[in-house]
Design a protein around this motif. Structure first.
Motif, mmCIF file in Angstrom:
data_model
loop_
_atom_site.group_PDB
_atom_site.id
_atom_site.type_symbol
_atom_site.label_atom_id
_atom_site.label_comp_id
_atom_site.label_asym_id
_atom_site.label_seq_id
_atom_site.Cartn_x
_atom_site.Cartn_y
_atom_site.Cartn_z
ATOM 1 N N ARG A 42 0.603 -1.195 0.380
ATOM 2 C CA ARG A 42 -0.140 -0.011 0.268
ATOM 3 C C ARG A 42 0.895 1.181 -0.542
ATOM 4 N N LYS A 43 0.455 2.622 -0.625
ATOM 5 C CA LYS A 43 0.796 3.564 -0.752
ATOM 6 C C LYS A 43 0.743 4.556 1.145
ATOM 7 N N GLN A 44 -0.509 4.174 1.962
ATOM 8 C CA GLN A 44 -0.528 4.514 2.862
ATOM 9 C C GLN A 44 -2.100 3.996 3.382
ATOM 10 N N VAL A 45 -2.179 4.100 5.274
ATOM 11 C CA VAL A 45 -2.699 3.462 5.280
ATOM 12 C C VAL A 45 -3.691 4.085 6.496
ATOM 13 N N VAL A 46 -4.670 3.807 7.218
ATOM 14 C CA VAL A 46 -5.840 4.557 8.133
ATOM 15 C C VAL A 46 -4.612 3.850 9.440
ATOM 16 N N LEU A 47 -5.732 4.308 10.375
ATOM 17 C CA LEU A 47 -5.289 3.160 11.249
ATOM 18 C C LEU A 47 -6.519 2.090 12.247
ATOM 19 N N LYS A 93 17.636 3.764 8.061
ATOM 20 C CA LYS A 93 18.091 2.432 6.796
ATOM 21 C C LYS A 93 17.588 1.234 7.509
ATOM 22 N N MET A 94 17.324 0.328 7.432
ATOM 23 C CA MET A 94 15.938 -0.267 8.017
ATOM 24 C C MET A 94 14.806 -0.684 6.496
ATOM 25 N N VAL A 95 14.698 0.914 6.385
ATOM 26 C CA VAL A 95 13.618 0.164 5.079
ATOM 27 C C VAL A 95 14.932 0.270 3.951
ATOM 28 N N GLN A 96 16.188 1.188 3.785
ATOM 29 C CA GLN A 96 16.658 1.688 2.118
ATOM 30 C C GLN A 96 17.014 0.034 2.418
ATOM 31 N N ASN A 97 17.489 -0.658 3.654
ATOM 32 C CA ASN A 97 17.846 -2.037 3.141
ATOM 33 C C ASN A 97 17.314 -2.945 3.075
ATOM 34 N N GLY A 98 15.462 -2.816 2.451
ATOM 35 C CA GLY A 98 14.021 -3.995 2.762
ATOM 36 C C GLY A 98 13.865 -4.569 4.218
ATOM 37 N N GLN A 99 14.811 -4.304 4.643
ATOM 38 C CA GLN A 99 14.152 -4.417 6.181
ATOM 39 C C GLN A 99 12.538 -4.819 6.634
ATOM 40 N N LEU A 100 12.497 -3.610 5.715
ATOM 41 C CA LEU A 100 11.358 -2.978 7.005
ATOM 42 C C LEU A 100 10.871 -2.049 5.437
ATOM 43 N N VAL A 101 9.446 -1.999 6.165
ATOM 44 C CA VAL A 101 8.642 -1.133 5.303
ATOM 45 C C VAL A 101 8.125 -0.239 5.447
ATOM 46 N N ALA A 102 7.417 0.892 5.779
ATOM 47 C CA ALA A 102 6.967 2.090 6.992
ATOM 48 C C ALA A 102 6.043 2.927 5.388
ATOM 49 N N LEU A 103 4.852 2.522 6.270
ATOM 50 C CA LEU A 103 3.890 3.779 5.186
ATOM 51 C C LEU A 103 3.335 4.853 6.052
ATOM 52 N N PRO A 104 3.252 5.819 5.795
ATOM 53 C CA PRO A 104 2.309 6.456 6.133
ATOM 54 C C PRO A 104 0.420 6.978 6.854
ATOM 55 N N ILE A 105 0.333 7.201 7.727
ATOM 56 C CA ILE A 105 -0.886 7.076 8.364
ATOM 57 C C ILE A 105 -1.736 8.228 7.792
ATOM 58 N N ARG A 106 -2.872 7.926 6.962
ATOM 59 C CA ARG A 106 -3.150 9.397 6.904
ATOM 60 C C ARG A 106 -3.971 10.067 7.800
ATOM 61 N N ASP A 107 -4.615 8.983 9.033
ATOM 62 C CA ASP A 107 -4.884 10.356 10.204
ATOM 63 C C ASP A 107 -4.694 11.187 10.246
ATOM 64 N N ARG A 108 -4.804 12.596 10.402
ATOM 65 C CA ARG A 108 -4.031 13.605 10.719
ATOM 66 C C ARG A 108 -3.476 14.094 12.030
ATOM 67 N N ASP A 109 -4.329 13.406 13.551
ATOM 68 C CA ASP A 109 -3.238 13.501 14.110
ATOM 69 C C ASP A 109 -2.255 12.711 14.486
ATOM 70 N N MET A 110 -1.510 11.720 13.012
ATOM 71 C CA MET A 110 -0.381 11.341 13.400
ATOM 72 C C MET A 110 0.676 12.074 13.275
ATOM 73 N N ASN A 111 0.359 13.472 12.866
ATOM 74 C CA ASN A 111 1.229 13.937 11.840
ATOM 75 C C ASN A 111 1.862 15.612 13.095
ATOM 76 N N THR A 112 0.991 14.879 13.820
ATOM 77 C CA THR A 112 1.340 16.024 15.020
ATOM 78 C C THR A 112 3.091 15.652 15.542
ATOM 79 N N LEU A 113 3.653 15.440 15.681
ATOM 80 C CA LEU A 113 4.615 14.739 16.595
ATOM 81 C C LEU A 113 6.022 16.025 15.620
#
Length: 306
Positions: free
Chosen positions: A184-189, A253-273
């Motif tokens: 997926r390109k992104q997910v929701v909680l 680095k773990m994402v670049q090395n293909g060990q993990l995938v990290a997806l943006p979370i579409r919920d607006r509140d998850m972008n306030t950190l």
């Protein structure tokens, strides 16, 4: 009239240690001196300044208003003396020094070790000391002057802390590359509730933000694993079909090395950190720390993985 001469003496060093430790007994253990010697120095300070400096409470000693004022002044004077000593060494051509850091665990995974190694290629005589703890521990270490620079994730300003650099740190959903959601390109909680979740413990800033976001949506996320170790959380998702949460800077680095995938979370509140590089307000950093601060800012601002 206040006798300012006393502010330059050993008594102030003992006074500051009692403020840090909260008791004469603990300060004596740290300084390896007798408790009676510290008591005498504290009494002398109070006599010469003609004011009590502590409230004597059941579990130790707490600085009163006058004590807090003296502690703030004495700490900055102590740090400035150390800085000047380091600057004098630099003028003699002695290429050495120490940078003391504190951070939350995410920065210690890869970002800080990489930045330190990069810095030492040009300044091999500089030594580093890194303490890892919760966000509150980082702020406290900065206030006490036990570290030069702190790195943490925050949601609100902190007293006595100067923000040297800040940038948004969106929370990402992290999973194994073979996870059903990995393409997926992104997910929701709400989509994550059906998978085993590895969540930070409730005292951690990121978890508080996740819980607040879920509360506003009336969404329940149950943890299959709860931990204050990001290594444990990432290990859990690498081993199966679980999902955890992290910010890009911690796992790039773990994402670049293909060990993990990290997806943006579409919920607006998850972008306030926000990630912050911090120092003590009103303090002039030693030369080595100032130069390393520039390296940290450059590394953070050019990390464009997410």
């Amino acid at each position: 009239m206040t006798n300012t001469r006393v502010l330059q003496e050993t008594a102030v060093r003992y006074f500051l240690e009692v403020v840090r430790r909260g008791s004469i007994t603990e300060a004596a253990l740290t300084l390896n001196v007798a408790s009676s010697a510290i008591s005498r120095q504290i009494s002398r300070l109070e006599d010469e300044l003609d004011t009590p400096l502590f409230e004597r409470i059941s579990r130790g000693m707490k600085p009163n208003a006058a004590g807090e004022l003296l502690a703030a002044h004495a700490l900055r004077a102590q740090l400035e003396t150390e800085r000047i000593g380091n600057e004098l060494l630099a003028l003699k051509g002695l290429r050495r020094g120490e940078v003391k850091l504190a951070s939350t665990e995410g920065f210690a995974l890869d970002f800080l070790p990489t930045a330190i190694e990069h810095f030492r290629k040009q300044h091999s005589g500089i030594r580093f000391e890194l303490s890892v703890g919760a966000a509150g521990d980082v702020a406290q270490a900065i206030r006490e002057g036990s570290v030069d620079i702190g790195l943490t994730f925050t949601m609100a300003p902190d007293r006595d802390i100067r923000v040297e650099y800040a940038q948004r740190a969106p929370i990402l959903a992290v999973m194994h590359p073979h996870h059903p959601l990995a393409g997926r390109k992104q997910v929701v909680l709400s989509e994550l509730a059906g998978y085993p979740l590895a969540l930070p413990k409730k005292n951690i800033t990121m978890r508080r933000l996740i819980d607040a976001c879920c509360s506003r949506q009336n969404l329940l996320l149950e943890a299959a694993l709860s931990s204050d170790s990001i290594n444990a959380l990432l290990g859990f998702v690498r081993a199966g079909d679980g999902v955890t949460f992290a910010v890009g800077l911690s796992i790039s680095k773990m994402v670049q090395n293909g060990q993990l995938v990290a997806l943006p979370i579409r919920d607006r509140d998850m972008n306030t950190l926000q990630m912050e590089i911090q120092s003590l307000s009103g303090r002039t950093l030693p030369q080595a720390a100032r130069v390393f601060l520039n390296t940290l800012i450059a590394c953070a601002s050019t990390d464009s993985t997410f």
